[in-house]
Design an enzyme around this catalytic site. Sequence first.
Site, PDB file in Angstrom:
ATOM      1  N   VAL A   1     -16.868   0.979 -39.128  1.00  0.00           N
ATOM      2  CA  VAL A   1     -17.007   0.985 -40.593  1.00  0.00           C
ATOM      3  C   VAL A   1     -16.066  -0.001 -41.281  1.00  0.00           C
ATOM      4  CG1 VAL A   1     -18.002   3.277 -40.949  1.00  0.00           C
ATOM      5  CG2 VAL A   1     -15.516   3.035 -40.720  1.00  0.00           C
TER       6      VAL A   1
ATOM      7  N   SER B   1     -12.522  16.038 -47.357  1.00  0.00           N
ATOM      8  CA  SER B   1     -11.940  17.167 -46.623  1.00  0.00           C
ATOM      9  C   SER B   1     -11.164  18.036 -47.607  1.00  0.00           C
ATOM     10  CB  SER B   1     -10.958  16.650 -45.563  1.00  0.00           C
ATOM     11  OG  SER B   1     -10.202  17.720 -45.028  1.00  0.00           O
TER      12      SER B   1
ATOM     13  N   TYR C   1      -3.440  11.854 -43.438  1.00  0.00           N
ATOM     14  CA  TYR C   1      -4.873  12.203 -43.463  1.00  0.00           C
ATOM     15  C   TYR C   1      -5.285  12.600 -44.889  1.00  0.00           C
ATOM     16  CZ  TYR C   1      -9.185  14.738 -42.203  1.00  0.00           C
ATOM     17  OH  TYR C   1     -10.481  15.184 -42.110  1.00  0.00           O
TER      18      TYR C   1
HETATM   19  N1  LIG Z   1     -14.143  18.825 -38.319  1.00  0.00           N
HETATM   20  C1  LIG Z   1     -13.484  19.218 -39.402  1.00  0.00           C
HETATM   21  O1  LIG Z   1     -12.833  20.274 -39.418  1.00  0.00           O
HETATM   22  C2  LIG Z   1     -13.518  18.387 -40.657  1.00  0.00           C
HETATM   23  C3  LIG Z   1     -13.054  18.977 -41.845  1.00  0.00           C
HETATM   24  C4  LIG Z   1     -13.073  18.224 -43.002  1.00  0.00           C
HETATM   25  C5  LIG Z   1     -13.524  16.935 -42.990  1.00  0.00           C
HETATM   26  N2  LIG Z   1     -13.962  16.378 -41.824  1.00  0.00           N
HETATM   27  C6  LIG Z   1     -14.412  14.990 -41.881  1.00  0.00           C
HETATM   28  O2  LIG Z   1     -15.777  14.941 -41.505  1.00  0.00           O
HETATM   29  C7  LIG Z   1     -16.071  13.659 -40.956  1.00  0.00           C
HETATM   30  C8  LIG Z   1     -16.782  13.856 -39.632  1.00  0.00           C
HETATM   31  O3  LIG Z   1     -15.881  14.465 -38.737  1.00  0.00           O
HETATM   32  P1  LIG Z   1     -16.330  15.345 -37.499  1.00  0.00           P
HETATM   33  O4  LIG Z   1     -15.565  16.591 -37.562  1.00  0.00           O
HETATM   34  O5  LIG Z   1     -17.806  15.381 -37.414  1.00  0.00           O
HETATM   35  O6  LIG Z   1     -15.668  14.463 -36.331  1.00  0.00           O
HETATM   36  P2  LIG Z   1     -16.234  13.878 -34.971  1.00  0.00           P
HETATM   37  O7  LIG Z   1     -15.044  13.347 -34.267  1.00  0.00           O
HETATM   38  O8  LIG Z   1     -17.088  14.899 -34.293  1.00  0.00           O
HETATM   39  O9  LIG Z   1     -17.171  12.676 -35.447  1.00  0.00           O
HETATM   40  C9  LIG Z   1     -16.653  11.513 -36.042  1.00  0.00           C
HETATM   41  C10 LIG Z   1     -17.485  10.337 -35.572  1.00  0.00           C
HETATM   42  O10 LIG Z   1     -17.009   9.174 -36.271  1.00  0.00           O
HETATM   43  C11 LIG Z   1     -16.986   8.092 -35.368  1.00  0.00           C
HETATM   44  N3  LIG Z   1     -16.020   7.085 -35.828  1.00  0.00           N
HETATM   45  C12 LIG Z   1     -14.669   7.212 -35.885  1.00  0.00           C
HETATM   46  N4  LIG Z   1     -14.121   6.082 -36.334  1.00  0.00           N
HETATM   47  C13 LIG Z   1     -15.133   5.228 -36.590  1.00  0.00           C
HETATM   48  C14 LIG Z   1     -15.195   3.904 -37.082  1.00  0.00           C
HETATM   49  N5  LIG Z   1     -14.086   3.219 -37.375  1.00  0.00           N
HETATM   50  N6  LIG Z   1     -16.407   3.322 -37.236  1.00  0.00           N
HETATM   51  C15 LIG Z   1     -17.546   4.001 -36.906  1.00  0.00           C
HETATM   52  N7  LIG Z   1     -17.553   5.249 -36.415  1.00  0.00           N
HETATM   53  C16 LIG Z   1     -16.350   5.855 -36.269  1.00  0.00           C
HETATM   54  C17 LIG Z   1     -16.579   8.720 -34.038  1.00  0.00           C
HETATM   55  O11 LIG Z   1     -16.945   7.885 -32.936  1.00  0.00           O
HETATM   56  C18 LIG Z   1     -17.334  10.042 -34.069  1.00  0.00           C
HETATM   57  O12 LIG Z   1     -18.615   9.937 -33.469  1.00  0.00           O
HETATM   58  C19 LIG Z   1     -14.730  12.935 -40.831  1.00  0.00           C
HETATM   59  O13 LIG Z   1     -14.570  12.059 -41.926  1.00  0.00           O
HETATM   60  C20 LIG Z   1     -13.711  14.064 -40.918  1.00  0.00           C
HETATM   61  O14 LIG Z   1     -12.479  13.609 -41.429  1.00  0.00           O
HETATM   62  C21 LIG Z   1     -13.981  17.083 -40.664  1.00  0.00           C
END
Ligand SMILES: NC(=O)c1ccc[n+]([C@@H]2O[C@H](COP(=O)([O-])OP(=O)(O)OC[C@H]3O[C@@H](n4cnc5c(N)ncnc54)[C@H](O)[C@@H]3O)[C@@H](O)[C@H]2O)c1
Length: 254
Positions: A58, A149, A162
Amino acid sequence: MKLEDTSAIVTGAGSGIGEATSLLLAERGSFVIAFDRDLQSAQRTAARAHGLAAGGDVTSTEDLSAAVGLAGTQGSLRVLVNAAGIARTGRIVGRTLNLADAYPLAEFEQLIAVNLTGTFNAMRVVATAMAAQDPADEGQRGVIVNIASLAGLEGQIGQAAYAASKGGVLALTLPAARELARHGIRVNAVAPGATNTPLLGTDDYRAHLAGQALFPPRLARPEEVAELVLASIENDYINAATLRIDAGARLPPK
Ligand SMILES: NC(=O)c1ccc[n+]([C@@H]2O[C@H](COP(=O)([O-])OP(=O)(O)OC[C@H]3O[C@@H](n4cnc5c(N)ncnc54)[C@H](O)[C@@H]3O)[C@@H](O)[C@H]2O)c1
């Protein structure tokens, strides 16, 4: 926004919330471009969603432009979901009180680069393409949903970096929605609480996080977050909103 005959770009589509959102978008009729820096996982999601995979980062304008090119071959590009993200924790001041033990600046910069700059980059690349398209019903040209988040609102000890990256994502929602309204593009943020994805680390930490929910006392399922993302896309009156999904959790200091 009706999703039939549209295309959608989902960043972070290879796992967790991005994966669940890709599958739901496909179910509702959108052709999904599954964008992820992990090409194999993007390909897995694309196969399940009957879409196309785009390996890329990204932070790369070139990679995102290539995804926009792919989307353009599959119907009007109407949806961007920014779900790519990374999480790191650590205290600002280390236990030894030596500067060498302080939170590494390079790690702070990486969190901002992926979570905030990456989200902004995808918005600017995709919104530029959306704005140049013919409008659909009521002058609509597209919807952008940024996954923020709870940490962006109520960051805990150890989450300063974060939280700063996610707070930035929340802060840009309103000015982006204000600016892009003239192009018929809505912009929303979804702020999930702890969600059961690979991002969360150890089982002990997961159990601790699950305990923060009021009811139901468990982690969110990625599919539940995806349903809210879809609601904010399909309901035309949701704009410039920050939508919490957290089972009533209010994060304590730690
Ligand atoms: N899991 C939680 O508890 C939670 C809570 C609040 C917010 N979030 C946010 O939700 C979003 C998704 O997280 P998730 O929990 O599904 O995590 P995840 O790790 O399962 O998925 C994240 C995906 O993003 C991809 N990614 C990371 N850096 C990247 C980059 N520079 N370019 C392209 N792709 C990239 C990874 O390869 C991965 O497939 C994130 O922004 C995370 O901060 C997650």
